[in-house]
Design a protein around this motif. Structure first.
Motif, PDB file in Angstrom:
ATOM      1  N   ARG B  68     -48.926 -41.318  -4.832  1.00 55.40           N
ATOM      2  CA  ARG B  68     -49.622 -42.473  -5.825  1.00 55.40           C
ATOM      3  C   ARG B  68     -49.293 -43.571  -5.685  1.00 55.40           C
ATOM      4  O   ARG B  68     -49.803 -44.925  -4.811  1.00 55.40           O
ATOM      5  CB  ARG B  68     -49.300 -42.321  -6.589  1.00 55.40           C
ATOM      6  CG  ARG B  68     -49.652 -43.598  -8.081  1.00 55.40           C
ATOM      7  CD  ARG B  68     -49.740 -43.128  -9.336  1.00 55.40           C
ATOM      8  NE  ARG B  68     -48.406 -42.294 -10.022  1.00 55.40           N
ATOM      9  CZ  ARG B  68     -46.844 -43.167  -9.373  1.00 55.40           C
ATOM     10  NH1 ARG B  68     -47.093 -44.810  -9.367  1.00 55.40           N
ATOM     11  NH2 ARG B  68     -45.621 -42.472  -9.872  1.00 55.40           N
ATOM     12  N   VAL B  69     -47.969 -43.957  -4.484  1.00 49.66           N
ATOM     13  CA  VAL B  69     -47.274 -44.914  -4.334  1.00 49.66           C
ATOM     14  C   VAL B  69     -47.321 -45.580  -2.792  1.00 49.66           C
ATOM     15  O   VAL B  69     -47.489 -46.596  -2.949  1.00 49.66           O
ATOM     16  CB  VAL B  69     -45.315 -44.817  -4.621  1.00 49.66           C
ATOM     17  CG1 VAL B  69     -45.061 -46.401  -4.023  1.00 49.66           C
ATOM     18  CG2 VAL B  69     -45.383 -45.270  -5.832  1.00 49.66           C
ATOM     19  N   VAL B  70     -47.450 -45.074  -1.681  1.00 47.42           N
ATOM     20  CA  VAL B  70     -47.491 -45.070  -0.914  1.00 47.42           C
ATOM     21  C   VAL B  70     -48.383 -44.597   0.131  1.00 47.42           C
ATOM     22  O   VAL B  70     -48.789 -44.860   1.323  1.00 47.42           O
ATOM     23  CB  VAL B  70     -45.721 -44.649   0.678  1.00 47.42           C
ATOM     24  CG1 VAL B  70     -44.913 -45.312  -0.471  1.00 47.42           C
ATOM     25  CG2 VAL B  70     -46.133 -43.020   0.664  1.00 47.42           C
ATOM     26  N   GLY B  71     -49.610 -43.740  -1.116  1.00 49.12           N
ATOM     27  CA  GLY B  71     -50.921 -43.896  -0.225  1.00 49.12           C
ATOM     28  C   GLY B  71     -50.761 -41.619   0.810  1.00 49.12           C
ATOM     29  O   GLY B  71     -49.378 -41.809   1.821  1.00 49.12           O
ATOM     30  N   SER B  72     -50.957 -40.909   0.786  1.00 44.52           N
ATOM     31  CA  SER B  72     -51.179 -39.633   0.917  1.00 44.52           C
ATOM     32  C   SER B  72     -50.807 -39.866   2.512  1.00 44.52           C
ATOM     33  O   SER B  72     -50.158 -38.841   2.920  1.00 44.52           O
ATOM     34  CB  SER B  72     -52.305 -38.603   0.143  1.00 44.52           C
ATOM     35  OG  SER B  72     -53.294 -39.290   0.738  1.00 44.52           O
ATOM     36  N   SER B  73     -51.993 -40.325   2.509  1.00 49.79           N
ATOM     37  CA  SER B  73     -51.257 -40.138   4.647  1.00 49.79           C
ATOM     38  C   SER B  73     -49.717 -40.985   4.670  1.00 49.79           C
ATOM     39  O   SER B  73     -49.184 -40.433   6.394  1.00 49.79           O
ATOM     40  CB  SER B  73     -52.342 -40.830   5.511  1.00 49.79           C
ATOM     41  OG  SER B  73     -52.196 -42.668   4.636  1.00 49.79           O
ATOM     42  N   LYS B  74     -49.345 -41.754   4.043  1.00 52.15           N
ATOM     43  CA  LYS B  74     -48.265 -42.325   4.657  1.00 52.15           C
ATOM     44  C   LYS B  74     -47.039 -40.538   4.110  1.00 52.15           C
ATOM     45  O   LYS B  74     -46.025 -41.572   4.665  1.00 52.15           O
ATOM     46  CB  LYS B  74     -47.710 -43.884   3.669  1.00 52.15           C
ATOM     47  CG  LYS B  74     -48.276 -44.357   4.417  1.00 52.15           C
ATOM     48  CD  LYS B  74     -48.800 -45.119   5.602  1.00 52.15           C
ATOM     49  CE  LYS B  74     -49.659 -46.365   5.927  1.00 52.15           C
ATOM     50  NZ  LYS B  74     -50.301 -46.173   5.316  1.00 52.15           N
ATOM     51  N   SER B  75     -47.123 -40.120   2.899  1.00 54.32           N
ATOM     52  CA  SER B  75     -46.351 -39.108   3.058  1.00 54.32           C
ATOM     53  C   SER B  75     -45.229 -38.356   3.617  1.00 54.32           C
ATOM     54  O   SER B  75     -44.489 -38.157   3.188  1.00 54.32           O
ATOM     55  CB  SER B  75     -46.990 -38.453   1.469  1.00 54.32           C
ATOM     56  OG  SER B  75     -47.290 -37.654   1.994  1.00 54.32           O
ATOM     57  N   ILE B  76     -45.941 -38.597   5.064  1.00 50.17           N
ATOM     58  CA  ILE B  76     -45.676 -37.446   5.963  1.00 50.17           C
ATOM     59  C   ILE B  76     -44.096 -38.173   6.064  1.00 50.17           C
ATOM     60  O   ILE B  76     -42.934 -37.772   6.713  1.00 50.17           O
ATOM     61  CB  ILE B  76     -46.341 -37.562   7.094  1.00 50.17           C
ATOM     62  CG1 ILE B  76     -45.144 -36.953   7.909  1.00 50.17           C
ATOM     63  CG2 ILE B  76     -47.211 -38.565   7.452  1.00 50.17           C
ATOM     64  CD1 ILE B  76     -44.912 -35.329   7.750  1.00 50.17           C
ATOM     65  N   LEU B  77     -44.164 -39.207   6.043  1.00 50.05           N
ATOM     66  CA  LEU B  77     -42.981 -39.793   6.221  1.00 50.05           C
ATOM     67  C   LEU B  77     -41.352 -39.922   5.549  1.00 50.05           C
ATOM     68  O   LEU B  77     -40.364 -39.792   6.142  1.00 50.05           O
ATOM     69  CB  LEU B  77     -42.702 -41.843   6.147  1.00 50.05           C
ATOM     70  CG  LEU B  77     -43.904 -42.414   7.253  1.00 50.05           C
ATOM     71  CD1 LEU B  77     -43.864 -44.002   6.106  1.00 50.05           C
ATOM     72  CD2 LEU B  77     -42.536 -42.828   8.277  1.00 50.05           C
ATOM     73  N   PHE B  78     -41.685 -39.526   4.278  1.00 48.25           N
ATOM     74  CA  PHE B  78     -40.719 -39.302   3.802  1.00 48.25           C
ATOM     75  C   PHE B  78     -40.358 -37.238   3.449  1.00 48.25           C
ATOM     76  O   PHE B  78     -39.817 -36.952   2.082  1.00 48.25           O
ATOM     77  CB  PHE B  78     -41.376 -40.162   2.101  1.00 48.25           C
ATOM     78  CG  PHE B  78     -40.925 -41.366   2.409  1.00 48.25           C
ATOM     79  CD1 PHE B  78     -42.373 -41.660   2.175  1.00 48.25           C
ATOM     80  CD2 PHE B  78     -40.713 -41.860   2.372  1.00 48.25           C
ATOM     81  CE1 PHE B  78     -42.792 -43.197   2.382  1.00 48.25           C
ATOM     82  CE2 PHE B  78     -40.261 -43.363   2.667  1.00 48.25           C
ATOM     83  CZ  PHE B  78     -41.407 -43.908   2.207  1.00 48.25           C
ATOM     84  N   SER B  79     -40.406 -36.709   3.913  1.00 49.15           N
ATOM     85  CA  SER B  79     -40.567 -35.213   4.053  1.00 49.15           C
ATOM     86  C   SER B  79     -39.417 -34.703   4.626  1.00 49.15           C
ATOM     87  O   SER B  79     -38.634 -35.226   5.836  1.00 49.15           O
ATOM     88  CB  SER B  79     -41.051 -33.904   4.637  1.00 49.15           C
ATOM     89  OG  SER B  79     -41.222 -33.521   5.818  1.00 49.15           O
ATOM     90  N   GLY B  80     -38.609 -33.885   3.488  1.00 49.89           N
ATOM     91  CA  GLY B  80     -36.922 -33.363   3.932  1.00 49.89           C
ATOM     92  C   GLY B  80     -36.158 -34.407   3.780  1.00 49.89           C
ATOM     93  O   GLY B  80     -36.196 -34.917   2.737  1.00 49.89           O
ATOM     94  N   PHE B  81     -34.894 -34.794   5.024  1.00 46.17           N
ATOM     95  CA  PHE B  81     -34.304 -35.745   4.540  1.00 46.17           C
ATOM     96  C   PHE B  81     -34.741 -36.784   4.378  1.00 46.17           C
ATOM     97  O   PHE B  81     -33.950 -37.384   3.688  1.00 46.17           O
ATOM     98  CB  PHE B  81     -32.994 -35.315   5.346  1.00 46.17           C
ATOM     99  CG  PHE B  81     -32.313 -34.069   5.114  1.00 46.17           C
ATOM    100  CD1 PHE B  81     -32.377 -33.062   6.579  1.00 46.17           C
ATOM    101  CD2 PHE B  81     -31.093 -34.352   4.515  1.00 46.17           C
ATOM    102  CE1 PHE B  81     -31.401 -32.177   6.216  1.00 46.17           C
ATOM    103  CE2 PHE B  81     -30.348 -33.163   4.712  1.00 46.17           C
ATOM    104  CZ  PHE B  81     -30.578 -31.785   5.962  1.00 46.17           C
ATOM    105  N   SER B  82     -35.866 -36.991   4.793  1.00 46.55           N
ATOM    106  CA  SER B  82     -36.446 -38.186   4.296  1.00 46.55           C
ATOM    107  C   SER B  82     -36.869 -38.728   3.220  1.00 46.55           C
ATOM    108  O   SER B  82     -37.055 -40.042   2.857  1.00 46.55           O
ATOM    109  CB  SER B  82     -37.561 -38.791   6.115  1.00 46.55           C
ATOM    110  OG  SER B  82     -36.483 -38.743   7.065  1.00 46.55           O
TER     111      SER B  82
END
Lengths: 358, 353
Positions: B68-82
């Motif tokens: 919701r905050v960054v958009g689902s296309s950007k959420s890959i940035l935040f997977s795992g330890f990130s």
């Protein structure tokens, strides 16, 4: 777990250089650790005084008369009435390694209460590589129980040869006069169980109280300058040597370690006397530090001596505006190298500028 | 430059949850964490519900919030330890402390429990000294000071923007090292904090860090993603990459980075040999980047962390893009991060939970 190989004694490859004007009673405390080694005692001050060396040590002792006799006019580069004279001992040594210690430094205890064999730790430091190109957050990766951390480039894990091992002090810390005046009662009680390499390009204040080095790889850079009698400054001898040494080590790809071992520093010198000695240094170092931080050595300087002579030229060119003292010092730096080469003729004739010595 | 007073309400503790059951983790940290606001970010790849014990002042974010905050296309940035970077993004505090969820409080050499948060705060509150090495380490610690020969003009130091702590038990080794020495555990408590000198680089482990979000937030980003990146620290390089960038930024902006205390106790987890069986690029990639970072210089015109990151991203693309496409992607991710930081990270309102 791999077994730990014992540290070699190196008793025929290492000299212990001690400057003194008082006596050498402190050696009794060090006997278990120092007795196998040859000592070079550099007696400062009045040469007619006899310095008693405890029984059982083998040593050579040099007083001012000896220094004058051996070096002749070149003796002018060796300080008088200052522990800077210790570098004469570095010059006359014939060994690969030198350990130098002050006569008010005693055996310290580690947190478990065990006596610290400072010399053994210095040898460990010198015999294992340094890592000046990249800082390892777990400190010396060559110590037992440590290693390179994740992200440390594999191409840099061989390290560089270690030229200098700089030890520390429990009890009386090596503070300057102003700090001593403000905190006369502060004692260093913190045992930091680490050795680390000082990164390339970083300068540090090198203290000569508890110091070891590979004389073959960096010896000519360990000149402790002009201090004491007839000089405008004191207590900057080791600082000067440390800055020159570090610039040269960085240039030649050698490493400098600091941290363990600790010794117990027992004597606090008089802060008012110290203030008088350091006074000029406190101002001058503000300009000296940028000088050393910005100095570069040409790639043709491939030996320590060549680096040092080049440095002396830069000192003469750039620091004479601070004070005429630096012209004298630049001259003395050249004299030092000439004397070093005379007393230490190198095996390859093309390196020596001055032909065979005695 | 003197000591800063940091209040509890200026601090966020950000935890990236890669495991769903945080009960024992939170309970072990309770005496330390209880004073602060916490942000827990659930790894978007984690399927199970998070289990978090009661009594903490916290906000929890999961995949739906990230989308919701960054958009689902950007959420890959935040997977795992990130995932923790999302926490850095939405935090509104000046300081952040971040600890991996497989770490618990350590005990010091006297057996006393280490308050890692207080020690990080102390590191950030006192100046750093990057321009000259003090042989007695951090001169601002009690019982220490600057040594003889330390220039007086450098004794006021600079702001410390980053505090990197260490780990007892399972140290942060890479997979080859841990595989070679499977039994090696770090038991050496080194009682020191020191400033990493200017222009010197070190591997910045993300396991136990704290930073001044206002000063360097934009420069701590999830960008370098390995092809085989996994859920064990030795299967990532994102923090190492980010750490190199943030050091360039700090050196350029005249900010300091400290390393040493505090320690955390890192639990045994994973099998390094298994990791080695994967196609593990991390080792190779690190070799390429070192000369780049050691020579990169920021222009005088870059006066903020954001401007430095823009410059870095350009250089990375130019100089490392041809070496490996992973770096091109990293440069693009850095720019994406800055856009997010501008849109979300620096706004004055808190995104709704």
């Amino acid at each position: 777990m791999a077994t730990v190989t014992p540290t070699p004694l190196l008793k025929d490859e290492l000299d212990i250089v001690i400057p003194t004007i008082r006596n050498l009673e402190f050696l009794e405390r060090w006997r278990p650790f120092f007795q196998p080694y040859h000592l070079i005692i550099v007696q400062d001050g009045d040469p007619s005084k006899t310095i008693k060396v405890p029984e059982g040590f083998h040593y050579e002792l040099y007083n001012r008369n000896d220094i004058n006799r051996i070096l002749g006019p070149k003796a002018s580069c060796i300080s008088f009435k200052d522990s800077a004279c210790r570098c004469f001992g570095f010059m006359v040594s014939k060994k690969k390694y030198v350990f130098t210690i002050d006569d008010d430094c005693f055996v310290a205890k580690d947190p478990s209460g065990k006596d610290i064999n400072a010399l053994e730790q210095h040898i460990k430091n010198l015999l294992s590589p340094s890592t000046p190109m990249f800082f390892n957050t777990l400190y010396d990766p060559f110590r037992e129980g440590a290693d390179f951390v994740r992200g440390y480039p594999f191409s840099l894990r061989e390290g560089k040869p270690t030229a200098v091992s700089h030890g520390l002090w429990l009890n009386i810390p090596d503070y300057d006069a102003p700090t001593q005046l403000v905190k006369p009662l502060e004692r260093n009680t913190r045992y930091v169980d680490a050795v680390m390499t000082i990164p390339k390009g970083t300068l540090f204040p090198m203290c000569g109280m508890n110091l070891a080095f590979n004389r073959e790889s960096i010896g000519p850079a360990m000149y402790f300058g002009l201090m004491g009698d007839g000089q405008p400054i004191g207590r900057y001898d080791d600082m000067w040597a440390g800055w020159c040494m570090k610039v040269i080590c960085d240039h030649l790809g050698l490493g400098v370690k600091t941290g363990l071992p600790y010794i117990w520093h027992s004597k606090a010198s008089n802060p008012f006397v110290n203030l008088k000695k350091e006074y000029k240094g406190i101002y001058w170092q503000e300009e000296l530090i940028p000088f050393f931080q910005n100095t570069t050595l040409p790639k043709e300087c491939t030996t320590v001596q060549k680096c040092y002579i080049e440095l002396s030229k830069q000192v003469r060119a750039k620091l004479s505006t601070i004070d005429d003292y630096f012209i004298k010092l630049a001259d003395a730096m050249v004299t030092w190298i000439e004397a070093w080469d005379e007393l230490n003729p190198s095996k390859t004739s093309d390196e020596s500028l001055h032909g065979a010595a005695k | 430059m003197s000591e800063v007073n940091i209040m509890d309400n200026e601090v966020d503790i950000v935890i990236g949850a890669l495991q769903s059951d945080l009960t024992s983790f939170m309970n072990e940290w309770r005496p330390v964490f209880i004073r602060y606001h916490l942000i827990i970010v659930k790894d978007p790849d984690l399927k199970e519900e998070l289990q978090i014990p009661e009594g903490f002042n916290l906000d929890v974010y999961s995949k739906s919030d990230i989308d919701r905050v960054v958009g689902s296309s950007k959420s890959i940035l935040f997977s795992g330890f990130s995932c923790r970077y999302f926490g850095y993004l939405v935090s509104r505090k000046k300081y952040i402390i971040s600890i991996d969820d497989d770490c618990v409080p350590a005990r010091d050499d006297k057996g006393i429990l280490v308050d890692a948060a207080a020690e990080h705060i102390s590191n950030l509150a006192t100046p750093a000294t990057p321009y000259f090495f003090n042989t007695l380490y951090d001169p601002y610690r009690e019982g220490a000071d600057f040594v003889r020969g330390y220039p007086f003009s450098l004794r006021s130091g600079v702001t410390c923007a980053l505090s990197c702590g260490l780990w007892l038990n399972l140290a942060d080794f890479d997979a080859p090292t841990q595989a070679l020495k499977p039994g090696q555990r770090n038991s050496r408590y080194v009682d020191a904090v020191m400033t990493v000198p200017a222009r010197a680089f070190m591997p910045m482990s993300g396991i136990n860090i704290a930073f001044d979000r206002e000063a360097v937030g934009p420069a701590l980003f999830p960008a370098l993603r390995l092809a085989g990146e996994g859920k064990l620290r030795w299967e990532t390089m994102e923090d190492i990459w980010s750490g190199m960038c943030v050091k360039v930024v700090c050196d350029h902006l005249g900010l300091g980075v400290k390393t040493g205390l505090p320690y955390v106790w890192r639990k045994d987890r994973g099998n390094a040999v298994e990791t080695l069986k994967k196609e593990w690029e991390g080792v190779k990639q690190m070799e390429e980047v070192v000369p780049f970072f050691q020579s990169v210089r920021m222009p005088q015109t870059a006066t903020t962390a954001e401007q430095c990151v823009v410059e870095m991203a350009t250089r990375v693309k130019e100089q490392l893009g041809s070496v490996d496409t992973g770096f091109t992607r990293a440069a693009e991710a850095m720019i994406e991060w800055l856009k997010l930081w501008k849109a979300v990270g620096s706004s004055s309102s808190v995104p709704g939970v």
